[in-house]
Motif scaffolding. Structure first.
Motif, PDB file in Angstrom:
ATOM      1  N   TRP A   1       2.964   3.856 -13.743  1.00 45.38           N
ATOM      2  CA  TRP A   1       3.333   2.440 -13.590  1.00 45.38           C
ATOM      3  C   TRP A   1       2.839   1.874 -12.272  1.00 45.38           C
ATOM      4  O   TRP A   1       2.334   0.739 -12.214  1.00 45.38           O
ATOM      5  N   ILE A   2       2.965   2.653 -11.182  1.00 45.99           N
ATOM      6  CA  ILE A   2       2.494   2.188  -9.875  1.00 45.99           C
ATOM      7  C   ILE A   2       0.978   2.014  -9.879  1.00 45.99           C
ATOM      8  O   ILE A   2       0.454   1.007  -9.391  1.00 45.99           O
ATOM      9  N   GLU A   3       0.262   2.982 -10.445  1.00 48.95           N
ATOM     10  CA  GLU A   3      -1.196   2.872 -10.480  1.00 48.95           C
ATOM     11  C   GLU A   3      -1.664   1.713 -11.345  1.00 48.95           C
ATOM     12  O   GLU A   3      -2.707   1.115 -11.074  1.00 48.95           O
ATOM     13  N   ARG A   4      -0.878   1.363 -12.356  1.00 50.96           N
ATOM     14  CA  ARG A   4      -1.266   0.286 -13.253  1.00 50.96           C
ATOM     15  C   ARG A   4      -0.884  -1.089 -12.719  1.00 50.96           C
ATOM     16  O   ARG A   4      -1.617  -2.070 -12.924  1.00 50.96           O
TER      17      ARG A   4
ATOM     18  N   GLN B   1      -3.627  -1.669  -8.487  1.00 50.16           N
ATOM     19  CA  GLN B   1      -4.698  -2.589  -8.884  1.00 50.16           C
ATOM     20  C   GLN B   1      -4.410  -3.974  -8.315  1.00 50.16           C
ATOM     21  O   GLN B   1      -3.393  -4.588  -8.635  1.00 50.16           O
ATOM     22  N   THR B   2      -5.324  -4.477  -7.472  1.00 52.46           N
ATOM     23  CA  THR B   2      -5.082  -5.757  -6.810  1.00 52.46           C
ATOM     24  C   THR B   2      -5.127  -6.945  -7.755  1.00 52.46           C
ATOM     25  O   THR B   2      -4.604  -8.012  -7.424  1.00 52.46           O
ATOM     26  N   ASP B   3      -5.748  -6.795  -8.923  1.00 56.18           N
ATOM     27  CA  ASP B   3      -5.807  -7.907  -9.871  1.00 56.18           C
ATOM     28  C   ASP B   3      -4.720  -7.826 -10.935  1.00 56.18           C
ATOM     29  O   ASP B   3      -4.722  -8.624 -11.879  1.00 56.18           O
ATOM     30  N   ALA B   4      -3.769  -6.889 -10.778  1.00 53.76           N
ATOM     31  CA  ALA B   4      -2.657  -6.797 -11.730  1.00 53.76           C
ATOM     32  C   ALA B   4      -1.668  -7.938 -11.485  1.00 53.76           C
ATOM     33  O   ALA B   4      -1.410  -8.296 -10.330  1.00 53.76           O
ATOM     34  N   PRO B   5      -1.107  -8.545 -12.545  1.00 51.22           N
ATOM     35  CA  PRO B   5      -0.167  -9.668 -12.362  1.00 51.22           C
ATOM     36  C   PRO B   5       1.028  -9.305 -11.489  1.00 51.22           C
ATOM     37  O   PRO B   5       1.463 -10.108 -10.657  1.00 51.22           O
ATOM     38  N   THR B   6       1.576  -8.091 -11.653  1.00 52.54           N
ATOM     39  CA  THR B   6       2.725  -7.682 -10.831  1.00 52.54           C
ATOM     40  C   THR B   6       2.350  -7.636  -9.351  1.00 52.54           C
ATOM     41  O   THR B   6       3.112  -8.091  -8.496  1.00 52.54           O
ATOM     42  N   HIS B   7       1.172  -7.106  -9.056  1.00 54.44           N
ATOM     43  CA  HIS B   7       0.709  -7.032  -7.667  1.00 54.44           C
ATOM     44  C   HIS B   7       0.524  -8.432  -7.081  1.00 54.44           C
ATOM     45  O   HIS B   7       0.922  -8.697  -5.936  1.00 54.44           O
TER      46      HIS B   7
ATOM     47  N   TYR C   1       0.811  -1.213   0.000  1.00 49.49           N
ATOM     48  CA  TYR C   1       0.000   0.000   0.000  1.00 49.49           C
ATOM     49  C   TYR C   1       0.845   1.264   0.000  1.00 49.49           C
ATOM     50  O   TYR C   1       0.375   2.326  -0.418  1.00 49.49           O
ATOM     51  N   ILE C   2       2.096   1.177   0.465  1.00 45.95           N
ATOM     52  CA  ILE C   2       2.933   2.370   0.578  1.00 45.95           C
ATOM     53  C   ILE C   2       3.184   3.026  -0.785  1.00 45.95           C
ATOM     54  O   ILE C   2       2.984   4.241  -0.935  1.00 45.95           O
ATOM     55  N   PRO C   3       3.635   2.287  -1.829  1.00 47.44           N
ATOM     56  CA  PRO C   3       3.837   2.942  -3.134  1.00 47.44           C
ATOM     57  C   PRO C   3       2.552   3.538  -3.692  1.00 47.44           C
ATOM     58  O   PRO C   3       2.575   4.643  -4.264  1.00 47.44           O
ATOM     59  N   ALA C   4       1.420   2.840  -3.527  1.00 45.54           N
ATOM     60  CA  ALA C   4       0.155   3.371  -4.037  1.00 45.54           C
ATOM     61  C   ALA C   4      -0.247   4.637  -3.302  1.00 45.54           C
ATOM     62  O   ALA C   4      -0.788   5.579  -3.896  1.00 45.54           O
ATOM     63  N   LEU C   5       0.022   4.691  -2.005  1.00 45.70           N
ATOM     64  CA  LEU C   5      -0.295   5.881  -1.211  1.00 45.70           C
ATOM     65  C   LEU C   5       0.564   7.066  -1.644  1.00 45.70           C
ATOM     66  O   LEU C   5       0.073   8.193  -1.778  1.00 45.70           O
ATOM     67  N   ILE C   6       1.870   6.812  -1.888  1.00 40.57           N
ATOM     68  CA  ILE C   6       2.770   7.881  -2.337  1.00 40.57           C
ATOM     69  C   ILE C   6       2.330   8.404  -3.696  1.00 40.57           C
ATOM     70  O   ILE C   6       2.305   9.624  -3.948  1.00 40.57           O
ATOM     71  N   ALA C   7       1.948   7.488  -4.597  1.00 48.63           N
ATOM     72  CA  ALA C   7       1.529   7.905  -5.939  1.00 48.63           C
ATOM     73  C   ALA C   7       0.227   8.698  -5.882  1.00 48.63           C
ATOM     74  O   ALA C   7       0.025   9.633  -6.675  1.00 48.63           O
ATOM     75  N   GLN C   8      -0.664   8.341  -4.954  1.00 53.47           N
ATOM     76  CA  GLN C   8      -1.945   9.028  -4.874  1.00 53.47           C
ATOM     77  C   GLN C   8      -1.793  10.466  -4.408  1.00 53.47           C
ATOM     78  O   GLN C   8      -2.484  11.363  -4.892  1.00 53.47           O
ATOM     79  N   PHE C   9      -0.868  10.719  -3.468  1.00 54.86           N
ATOM     80  CA  PHE C   9      -0.718  12.062  -2.917  1.00 54.86           C
ATOM     81  C   PHE C   9       0.301  12.909  -3.685  1.00 54.86           C
ATOM     82  O   PHE C   9       0.468  14.082  -3.368  1.00 54.86           O
TER      83      PHE C   9
END
Length: 437
Positions: free
Chosen positions: A305-308, A312-318, A287-295
């Motif tokens: 790239w982080i948002e994609r 996204q919890t259903d992304a293969p990388t995630h 959640y930390i990278p997604a939080l940084i990208a959001q703010f």
């Protein structure tokens, strides 16, 4: 089972404990529906009804608060700050010698560590409350909601401070309620409140699956999810109860005219020795990278790239990172929570030994070998269970509040088993028949 419940309520002191626990639960659930000052409750309900919540980022905290986070109530933060503080103190106990010495002092040292946990909980509540208020003010708490920016109409500093203080006080109140259950009720108070928070989201999540279904009015999807959930509960109960028992023999000693020792016992090593901690660690870290990208303002390649790939919890990388982080934290937490050398030294001190294994260093090496072998299936089991909601998104078209899977099912089963054991032990002291025959 109904007879066992009747016997539990017929016992006066046990009935008082059960009714006291139920009363605290009612107070806790009422608090999760009282909005904090400065929030437009109608705007919040409009955004929730549009089902556009950003559950990918705030889903874990919202689940632990029983849905109070997204409604921005006085108990919005729930018990998440206390859980985080407990984990941090547990990790620091291994690193800081002072905390390790306190842990070995017994009840007095444990009380001191508990006091530190309370202080850290309040500090984390202030930090998380500030982040939640800032997110609500910017409208980022809800996506694609037309009135998201109207959730906090008055954005003055005074209103913001009042909102943060209210949520911090709510967290302190939740911590106090949990400690009351531990002292005067049945079971571990924080675990009970966690159980109730997660169970409270089950009916709405199941009904949402039914509403989103297309086969026979959604009843086929509803029945399939319930059947899968029952199978998963059976699997989780089986694995959570599974353990490797290492036999230990204690030598007989003569003290005066009496002989002591000469008994046989065992060391129970659970298959899932780490419990739910690796899943919480992995979720928080992702959640930390997604939080940084959001703010972060503006648009950039790394933010996209982080948002994609991570948000996204259903992304293969995630999915891949989530799975391997759970395995890593499972081994990491087992390594810091179970010390084979300390166990081997204690056995040697009291004349204990594992049959066929020499006391001392060979015993510690043997315990490490067995622990590593059983941690592998335990970590893989945690990873697969945690990925069930993601597979449900693709397989059933369910929303991200899919109940039977991940953190929720592990906590529900674990707390349920522990509470039943405590009630059973209370009944055995009086009736000697147990809770479940």
């Amino acid at each position: 089972m109904l007879t066992a419940f009747a016997r539990a309520f017929k016992t006066p002191d046990l009935r008082k404990k059960l009714l006291f626990t139920l009363g605290i639960i009612v107070i806790y659930r009422i608090g999760t529906h009282i909005p904090i000052p400065g929030v437009d409750y109608r705007a919040v309900q409009v955004c929730i009804d549009q089902a556009s919540t950003n559950t990918g980022l705030f889903g874990l905290v919202n689940m632990f608060s029983g849905g109070a986070l997204l409604q921005i109530t006085i108990f919005a933060l729930g018990i998440m700050p206390y859980i985080t503080a407990s984990i941090i103190l547990q990790l620091l106990t291994v690193v800081i010698p002072r905390l390790e010495a306190l842990k070995k002092e017994g009840q007095a040292g444990t009380a001191k560590i508990t006091q530190y946990t309370r202080y850290l909980t309040v500090a984390l509540a202030i930090l998380q409350g500030t982040g939640l208020v800032a997110t609500a003010r910017s409208g980022a708490l809800f996506q694609q909601c037309q009135v998201a920016n109207q959730i906090v109409p008055d954005q003055s500093i005074f209103t913001t401070v009042v909102m943060v203080i209210t949520m911090t006080a709510g967290t302190a109140c939740v911590m106090w309620l949990g400690e009351l259950i531990t002292d005067r009720g049945i079971g571990n108070g924080m675990s009970i409140l966690m159980f109730i928070s997660i169970a409270a989201t089950f009916p709405s999540a199941l009904w949402a699956i039914k509403e989103q279904g297309s086969l026979a009015g959604g009843w086929i999807e509803f029945g399939t999810v319930v059947a899968v959930g029952l199978v998963m509960i059976g699997l989780v109960v089986f694995v959570e109860q599974a353990q490797r028992r290492i036999p230990v023999q204690y030598a007989k000693r003569m003290i005066g005219r009496r002989s002591y020792g000469g008994t046989s016992t065992y060391i129970p090593l659970k298959v899932n020795q780490a419990g739910i901690i690796p899943v919480i660690f992995a979720s928080s870290l992702l959640y930390i990278p997604a939080l940084i990208a959001q703010f972060s303002g503006g648009t950039s390649d790394w933010k996209a790239w982080i948002e994609r790939n991570l948000a996204q919890t259903d992304a293969p990388t995630h999915i891949v990172l989530y799975f391997f982080l759970i395995i890593f934290f499972a081994f990491f937490y087992v390594a810091i929570s179970f010390n084979p050398e300390e166990v081997a030294d204690n056995m040697k001190k009291y004349g204990g030994f594992i049959p066929g294994i020499r006391a001392g260093r060979p015993t510690a090496e043997y315990l490490s070998y067995v622990l590593n072998r059983i941690t592998w299936p335990g970590s893989l089991y945690l990873g697969l269970i945690a990925l069930v909601p993601t597979m449900a998104l693709a397989g059933f078209g369910a929303n991200q509040n899919f109940p039977f899977g991940g953190t929720s099912i592990l906590i529900i089963v674990g707390v349920g088993l522990e509470t039943v054991k405590q009630i059973e032990s209370q009944l055995q002291q009086r009736n000697y028949e147990g809770f479940l025959r």
